[in-house]
Design a protein around this motif. Structure first.
Motif, PDB file in Angstrom:
ATOM      1  N   PRO A  85       2.399  12.899   9.411  1.00 41.94           N
ATOM      2  CA  PRO A  85       3.290  12.156   8.510  1.00 41.94           C
ATOM      3  C   PRO A  85       4.496  11.529   9.189  1.00 41.94           C
ATOM      4  O   PRO A  85       5.014  10.506   8.722  1.00 41.94           O
ATOM      5  CB  PRO A  85       3.704  13.229   7.499  1.00 41.94           C
ATOM      6  CG  PRO A  85       2.561  14.187   7.471  1.00 41.94           C
ATOM      7  CD  PRO A  85       2.072  14.237   8.877  1.00 41.94           C
TER       8      PRO A  85
ATOM      9  N   THR B 193      -0.283  10.055  -4.756  1.00 38.27           N
ATOM     10  CA  THR B 193       0.821  10.999  -4.901  1.00 38.27           C
ATOM     11  C   THR B 193       0.699  12.072  -3.832  1.00 38.27           C
ATOM     12  O   THR B 193      -0.411  12.511  -3.512  1.00 38.27           O
ATOM     13  CB  THR B 193       0.790  11.638  -6.297  1.00 38.27           C
ATOM     14  OG1 THR B 193       0.905  10.609  -7.279  1.00 38.27           O
ATOM     15  CG2 THR B 193       1.914  12.645  -6.475  1.00 38.27           C
ATOM     16  N   ALA B 194       1.799  12.484  -3.275  1.00 30.81           N
ATOM     17  CA  ALA B 194       1.773  13.472  -2.202  1.00 30.81           C
ATOM     18  C   ALA B 194       1.094  14.758  -2.661  1.00 30.81           C
ATOM     19  O   ALA B 194       1.389  15.293  -3.728  1.00 30.81           O
ATOM     20  CB  ALA B 194       3.195  13.775  -1.734  1.00 30.81           C
TER      21      ALA B 194
ATOM     22  N   ASP C  62      -0.665  17.752   7.608  1.00 35.31           N
ATOM     23  CA  ASP C  62       0.514  17.918   6.762  1.00 35.31           C
ATOM     24  C   ASP C  62       1.738  17.769   7.663  1.00 35.31           C
ATOM     25  O   ASP C  62       1.629  17.369   8.828  1.00 35.31           O
ATOM     26  CB  ASP C  62       0.501  19.249   5.999  1.00 35.31           C
ATOM     27  CG  ASP C  62       0.582  20.477   6.903  1.00 35.31           C
ATOM     28  OD1 ASP C  62       0.761  20.324   8.138  1.00 35.31           O
ATOM     29  OD2 ASP C  62       0.478  21.600   6.378  1.00 35.31           O
TER      30      ASP C  62
ATOM     31  N   THR D   4      -3.176  16.101   3.535  1.00 39.39           N
ATOM     32  CA  THR D   4      -3.557  14.690   3.509  1.00 39.39           C
ATOM     33  C   THR D   4      -4.875  14.511   4.255  1.00 39.39           C
ATOM     34  O   THR D   4      -4.987  14.893   5.429  1.00 39.39           O
ATOM     35  CB  THR D   4      -2.468  13.828   4.181  1.00 39.39           C
ATOM     36  OG1 THR D   4      -1.241  14.006   3.476  1.00 39.39           O
ATOM     37  CG2 THR D   4      -2.860  12.363   4.171  1.00 39.39           C
TER      38      THR D   4
END
Length: 642
Positions: free
Chosen positions: A444, A15-16, A425, A20
């Motif tokens: 991302p 899940t986000a 991020d 990250t």
């Protein structure tokens, strides 16, 4: 390189989250942590593997295959878990850099596990054999689910490196067995030692199989229902079964158990979108850091039960601060950092890495601290190097212990360390820990970015960063400014900026070759305890950068460390000690009082006792005990200064 579709990473939320994490392949370590990764690969992992055979713990699995456990089993009931942790360490290592030796050993052990596993997926060498204890007959102390959790963690490491092999098949069968046995229609039980929770969530993340997450959530929600029996170690709070995790204001009981449970509960909260649980766990850990944590980042102030004390109950000479609790604290803080982006969690990770994780192994990688005291009053005791040590608190690192959870925990942590240092991020790249090395990352939106870091950290607070990959479009480079620094600066282009603790972010259309210089300053500093920490009131401790320092008798042979005072108003001198290369010693002024000749030790005043001036040599705490038996102290009675 990591096969397509796999992220070789120890914590990988499905899940986000706000930040990250990066695969371990994206981070190359040199310098302080690079040297320790090499030591881990070359010495620590082989040493642990040798002792697993020497102590007979791998032999237990062979006895399970041969049907001779009734007569041949040796060691404590959780020895299987140490095999699994070394397998996990090997799995991360071969993912990071090929090793035919480790690959062959993983295959050998995996075949053994396959043969030892029951048809229904159950696997444990202490239970479930003719004449032995029945499976799940002692959920309080049996450690069956704890052992299974470490098996699953080893398999997750293999899966994330692209290997769906025999180890993975064994672990999935064990996990499926647990889901059947403890699912909604099965046993309403929990393990006395949390670990299975995090393992099941990571297996869910690696496979996409929802039943693993659901089972982890059940285990978390069952905590606090008082289903486990009472214990002499402070009641059911010893294994966090006295109060629902959503109601507990602070971590209690056995420190490693509490932290493993917190890590698993954070994972469950993230994957189920339970923001209320996540916020409660963050507040719970914050209070624990603020009131129940040692200067080194160590946790656990009770020898009885390896457990937390009350708020501010932090006696230096009774610090337990188990190495495994340090590893578990890093696990919790990293998960909270990913979920919240708060740099204070990176601060506690740094403190714990340098002063607990780096302290545990000897310089040679063949002996380990189980306990990390902050004050050793008498000379430490040399353990027998040929036998597992029963004694964890003698002050010297031992080659192996009858309970050897700490060496194997260090091995798997160092092997996967690259996955705990930086994140990305939607804006760009964040650097949370300063290492000499390289970072490559994919944002991302698919853009590749990269930087190199040149630094002698923690010897020096200067970090030179150079952009090594960029497409020329703007992206943000964020740098943590540690809470301990007072005069940090960042220079890029022709401009130098003063930085406050927190996060410094620079957004530019970076070009390959662009450079920044971060100067965190490394002036030695005295720190004082909160006055509610009665055990060290009136004392001071010395820090430099992220390192806690200590006095060790090896540097002042004629001084009784129990009789010294430091002058915190006097200037410092810094030098490199001949017998601790790669470190800096700090010389301070102090006094030592004459030892009393006898009689009643409580007098109206001690000021009349003669004292003489001395120079005291402080060395980094993580190096203590490497020069033979020694007395040591971190906190010292202080005069002068603020």
């Amino acid at each position: 390189m990591t096969p397509a579709g796999h992220r070789t990473i120890p914590v990988d939320p499905a899940t986000a989250v706000l930040l990250t994490p990066l695969p371990i392949h994206d981070v190359t370590l040199r310098g302080f942590w690079g040297e320790r990764q090499r030591l881990n690969r070359d010495k620590v992992i082989p040493h642990c593997d040798e002792w697993l055979e020497r102590a007979g713990w791998v032999g237990n699995l062979r006895a399970a295959v041969d049907g001779t456990l009734a007569t041949n089993r040796v060691g404590r009931l959780f020895t299987d878990s140490e095999i699994y942790k070394i397998m996990e360490a090997m799995a991360w290592e071969v993912a990071r850099e090929p090793s035919p030796r480790f690959e062959a050993r993983l295959a050998e052990l995996s075949r053994l596990l396959t043969e030892a596993q029951a048809a229904d997926g159950y696997l444990n060498s202490f239970y479930d054999y003719p004449g032995g204890p029945e499976r799940y007959s002692d959920l309080e102390w049996g450690h069956e689910l704890y052992c299974a959790g470490h098996l699953i963690q080893a398999a997750v490491a293999r899966l994330r490196a692209g290997h769906d092999d025999a180890l993975v098949a064994v672990a999935r069968a064990a996990a499926d067995h647990i889901c059947r046995e403890f699912g909604a229609d099965g046993r309403d039980g929990i393990c006395g030692h949390p670990e299975i929770e995090t393992a099941l969530v990571e297996l869910y993340r690696a496979t996409g199989e929802r039943r693993y997450l659901d089972q982890a959530s059940r285990f978390v929600e069952r905590r606090g229902n008082r289903t486990l029996g009472d214990t002499m170690y402070g009641g059911r709070d010893y294994y966090q079964d006295d109060v629902c995790i959503r109601d507990a204001p602070v971590l209690v009981g056995h420190a490693v158990r509490a932290l493993y449970l917190t890590a698993g509960a954070i994972d469950v909260a993230v994957e189920t979108g339970d923001q209320a649980l996540l916020e409660h766990l963050a507040a719970q850990f914050d209070r624990t850091v603020e009131r129940r944590t040692y200067l080194t980042g160590g946790m656990g102030s009770h020898h009885h039960g390896e457990s937390y004390g009350e708020d501010f109950e932090l006696p230096a000479d009774r610090a337990y601060a188990e190495t495994c609790a340090g590893v578990a604290s890093v696990m919790v803080a990293w998960r909270l950092l990913l979920a919240t982006g708060e740099p204070r969690y990176a601060d506690i990770i740094e403190r714990t890495l340098y002063n607990i994780v780096a302290t545990a192994p000897s310089d040679n990688g063949d002996a380990f601290h189980y306990v990390n005291t902050l004050h050793r009053r008498s000379m430490s005791v040399l353990p027998d190097p040929n036998h597992p040590s029963l004694r964890r608190t003698d002050g010297m690192r031992a080659a192996w212990f009858t309970t050897s959870c700490c060496p194997t925990n260090i091995a798997r942590t160092l092997a996967s360390l690259g996955g705990y240092l930086a994140t990305v991020d939607g804006r760009g790249l964040q650097v949370h820990q300063y290492v000499d090395g390289e970072i490559q990352a994919t944002l991302p939106d698919g853009r590749g970015v990269g930087i190199s870091l040149e630094t002698a950290y923690p010897l020096d607070g200067m970090v030179r960063l150079r952009v090594t990959q960029s497409d020329g479009e703007p992206w943000a480079l964020s740098l943590r400014v540690p809470g301990w620094t007072e005069k940090a600066t960042l220079r890029y282009g022709a401009t130098t900026h003063q930085l406050a603790p927190g996060t410094a972010t620079v957004t530019e259309a970076w070009q390959v070759g662009d450079e920044l210089t971060l100067d965190l300053g490394m002036t030695p500093r005295w720190v004082r305890p909160d006055p509610r920490i009665d055990a060290v009131r009136g004392c001071a401790a010395l820090e430099r950068g992220p390192l806690v320092y200590c006095l060790e008798s090896a540097d002042q042979h004629e001084v009784d460390l129990n009789l010294v005072e430091v002058d915190t108003s006097a200037p410092f001198a810094v030098r490199e000690p001949d017998d601790l290369p790669g470190s800096l010693a700090i010389i301070v002024s102090g006094t030592v009082r004459d030892e009393a000749t006898g009689g009643w030790p409580y007098l109206p005043s001690q000021t009349g006792r003669p004292a003489r001036q001395v120079k005291l040599t402080y060395v980094p705490y993580h190096r203590w005990g490497n020069r033979g038996p020694s007395a040591m102290r971190v906190w010292t009675p202080a005069v002068g200064g603020p």
